[in-house]
Design an enzyme around this catalytic site. Structure first.
Site, PDB file in Angstrom:
ATOM      1  CD  GLU A   1      -6.099   4.987   0.190  1.00 42.14           C
ATOM      2  OE1 GLU A   1      -5.166   5.817   0.344  1.00 42.14           O
ATOM      3  OE2 GLU A   1      -6.153   4.170   0.986  1.00 42.14           O
TER       4      GLU A   1
ATOM      5  CG  HIS B   1       0.242   6.095  -0.649  1.00 38.48           C
ATOM      6  ND1 HIS B   1      -0.832   6.980  -1.176  1.00 38.48           N
ATOM      7  CD2 HIS B   1      -0.523   5.377   0.387  1.00 38.48           C
ATOM      8  CE1 HIS B   1      -2.146   6.640  -0.596  1.00 38.48           C
ATOM      9  NE2 HIS B   1      -1.710   5.706   0.278  1.00 38.48           N
TER      10      HIS B   1
ATOM     11  CG  HIS C   1      -2.027   1.055   1.215  1.00 34.13           C
ATOM     12  ND1 HIS C   1      -3.130   1.190   0.890  1.00 34.13           N
ATOM     13  CD2 HIS C   1      -1.759   2.249   1.728  1.00 34.13           C
ATOM     14  CE1 HIS C   1      -3.811   2.234   0.856  1.00 34.13           C
ATOM     15  NE2 HIS C   1      -3.063   3.046   1.437  1.00 34.13           N
ATOM     16  CD  GLU C   2       1.527   3.664   3.571  1.00 33.31           C
ATOM     17  OE1 GLU C   2       1.579   4.626   2.994  1.00 33.31           O
ATOM     18  OE2 GLU C   2       0.428   3.365   4.039  1.00 33.31           O
TER      19      GLU C   2
END
Lengths: 490, 490
Positions: free
Chosen positions: A284, A258, A254-255
């Site tokens: 997102e 980003h 997830h990170e």
């Protein structure tokens, strides 16, 4: 020097200072000595004061009035800078400073209240934050809708009416899918002990496979995973739970979503208003497509199943299909951040409706807990057992983040659209994913979305990436239906 | 609010921003991703520009004129702030900015020149830096001596004439002592393999014993050991050479001396001009007394001998006396930073005389190498073998640090005075040191020197700590004579 050149220089220095403030935040959450807390607060306040002064500087207003954009990039820079400036000067200095003061205290009060499951203790703080943010929204809106105005801080161009209409269409479909899934047998979960060192080794390998550039970033441990920084210094954090390796691996992915967005923005945009992700929703979309549509796909989890056995030895799951089901397990739960792809958006819709009513004044903070619990039971089919699993679970409202929650769901919707377009463009995607090769997918995202930074507004960014189709919820819902029908035999 | 209160608020915000800039420097040397170098330079420039603007702000000048000090602390704050302001406004903005630009480039040129042993490649940069710093010194001095003016940046209140007189008295004594030592048999050196992990464990233990507060600091690895920050966030770095544990242990003690000085300053002075060490000389007195008079004493090395055997197993030294001799081994060498207590000050005196002549214009940069080599042979008794072991060894001149070198020797002189007073006040010091108990010594230093921060000018700080005796070189020379006569049987 032209006014445009002067403007660029002014914005560039502000952006550089913004990066410094961001790095201080990283430091605070990763390496700062515990005893430095109070001094750090004063250091942060000093730099935030300076940033506020620069962002509301009348000289900046004069430059914005006088500057002519020489090209498309220049026009986008002016668009972004003008919007920020107008927003900032509309907020009285007294209000900005009061908001900073109250939210700092409210966050601590929230931490204590959550630990004690004590809604009443947090209520006075919530009332203050709602009142101040409403006042701020009204100041920005200048007669328009306060909540809409707050949404612009996170998703410029969005509106509550438009987002609300999308959510109204999605909600029954998701509730129905959730019901059918929870009516089917639950697949076994992964169990065992997964040592920290091995988890971090695998997380680093995954980050590299998903395109994270360690030459311009680093991974550290922190209580809450986050990504910070832009351009040449984009750092992420992760965390390790030794009984649950998916926590570390998927929060890392997830990170990385980003972070690679920030790393892949054109260097031409560095330290300009185009040099970071264009909105929280588009941000997102990157974290979600990395984590979910790619990372939790049958093809990639097939590769990951082998990689985990190589790293940890035999696990209690005996086939790649069962491993895929374990990764995508849907179960009853209260916490947004621990939720699966199906129920996640229901968590968001609940918060969106409640916070919109709080800002509109049609829901009193004193009535929030009851409203939360009633809505939760209706959407999820079971009751909240305690406030820390309900209305007190998220930090957002304590720090004034009203209007932020919908961007999580918008990100999922955008990810659904991007995933559809990506699969159309890369017919052999699953073959590559099943070899642990993410390059075709991440290269496509870098080219279609990430490198453009803030060049186009958020909806235009996704529309451009998808070859002209405006984003809507249909691809996400179709993806979820197919995926979970396969896993749960619906 | 009085003008004094306004002034305090202005200085406080500047100090907080100064801490932020310092933290960025720490980040750059410890954790920053390699690829972030260029962006970081721009971030640093942005914050330095802001600091420069605040430090030369005419509003600050007006507040300084209007403010009345309410007490002794206030008077000291005004004294320090006034001196800084006058110094800063005397330097034209063009010159300050040119110096920043040229020294950044000159440092890189120096690194390359040192690696290639190529004095000629560095010469044009040295000429520019000397010219610019001379110009700056003249601007500050306003008719006075330029080199004296530059010394005030590091040791306010000092003068080249006074320091030169001290050095002229010390030099023959030290040359004579060095000759006698090098004429005696050289004691065996410590040899073996000392694993990094064990070195760092012992270094952390030593730091704690010497009073370093890990709740307000941390130790990391870096290429060059340094201490950074003030007040509640004072971090140090160390380095490890696995064949030479003294490198890590004694550079840790050195940095702990700097860091505890910053940590022990009265919290009342935090983020004021009194909230950091009063001068580089007094700072060095703390690092030196921790490292040398305490850390290299016979009593403490007796304890350390046991601690090292416990950590590393048997070593090739068989008695505490031989271990003490190994720690204090004097040998021929070219490099200041690797030098022992006897020869160190000779390195400083050489640089002091040469840089004074460069700024005065009586020595041309083109003649510097020859002047260095001639003086080195005269003072040390052997010839420089190559420029990287001679005139190119130190970073200081490339970054414009003219007037800084003498503070190292002043620090040694101050440490000699403090050590004499400390021993007079703590009769059982050796008994405590031989148990690895530093508390009596570090408590004395915290009380007599460290907690006062910038309250008194540097000489007054040492005079106060020593009970009224003005510092001179006699205690240091007597200490060195006795210590090395014992070790070398002179």
């Amino acid at each position: 020097m032209s006014a445009y050149d002067d403007l660029r220089a002014h914005l560039r220095q502000t952006a550089a200072l913004g990066e410094v403030a961001g790095r201080l935040g990283w430091d605070q959450q990763t390496v700062m000595p515990r005893g430095a807390n109070e001094q750090r607060a004063e250091e942060m306040a000093a730099i935030e004061d300076l940033l506020h002064a620069r962002r509301t500087d009348p000289r900046l207003g004069a430059l914005l009035d006088a500057a002519d954009a020489p090209d498309e990039t220049g026009a986008a820079i002016l668009r972004e800078a003008q919007r920020d400036y107008l927003r900032n000067i509309r907020v009285p200095a007294r209000l900005a400073s009061e908001l900073a003061r109250v939210t700092a205290l409210a966050q601590t009060a929230w931490e204590d209240a959550r630990a004690a499951d004590d809604v009443a203790a947090f209520l006075p703080w919530l009332e203050q934050v709602v009142t101040l943010r409403r006042e701020e929204g009204q100041a920005i809106a200048q007669g328009g809708d306060a909540y809409d105005a707050l949404m612009q801080d996170y998703e410029p161009g969005s509106s509550a009416a438009q987002v609300g209409a999308i959510f109204d269409r999605m909600r029954p479909r998701l509730v129905d899918l959730r019901d059918r899934i929870l009516g089917a047998p639950t697949p076994p979960a992964l169990q065992g002990h997964f040592p920290q060192e091995a988890q971090l080794r695998l997380a680093n390998d995954l980050a590299r496979r998903f395109g994270y550039d360690f030459n311009r970033g680093r991974i550290d441990l922190a209580v809450h995973p986050f990504s910070s920084g832009s351009g040449a210094d984009v750092r992420i954090t992760t965390r390790v739970v030794e009984s649950d390796p998916f926590n570390c691996l998927y929060s890392t992915l997830h990170e990385v979503g980003h972070a690679t967005y920030e790393q892949n923005i054109s260097p031409d945009y560095a330290l300009t208003p185009l040099g970071h992700g264009v909105s929280m929703g588009v941000h997102e979309s990157q974290s979600r497509i990395y984590e979910n549509q790619l990372g939790r796909s049958r093809a990639f989890t097939g590769w990951l199943f082998g990689a985990m056995q190589a790293e940890f030895g035999a696990v209690n799951i005996d086939s790649a299909d069962a491993f895929h089901a374990a990764v995508n397990r849907v179960h009853k739960g209260y916490i947004r951040t621990e939720s699966d792809e199906v129920q996640y958006n229901l968590h968001i819709m609940l918060r969106f409706d409640l916070e919109r009513a709080l800002i509109a004044g049609t829901l009193a903070p004193a009535d929030l807990e009851e409203a939360w619990n009633t809505r939760f039971a209706a959407d999820f089919g079971y009751k909240v057992d305690r406030p820390s699993n309900g209305v007190l679970q998220d930090v957002h409202w304590s720090v004034g983040l009203f209007g932020y929650f919908p961007t999580y769901a918008l990100g999922n919707i955008y990810a659904g659209c991007l995933h559809q377009a990506l699969r159309a463009d890369i017919p052999d995607l699953d073959a590559r994913l099943s070899e642990g090769d993410l390059a075709p997918a991440t290269d496509w995202l870098a080219d279609r979305v990430q490198r453009h930074g803030g060049l186009r507004p958020s909806v235009a960014t996704i529309t451009h990436a998808c070859g002209g189709a405006r984003p809507d919820e249909a691809p996400l819902l179709a993806y979820l239906d197919t995926k979970f029908a396969n896993i749960y035999g619906l």
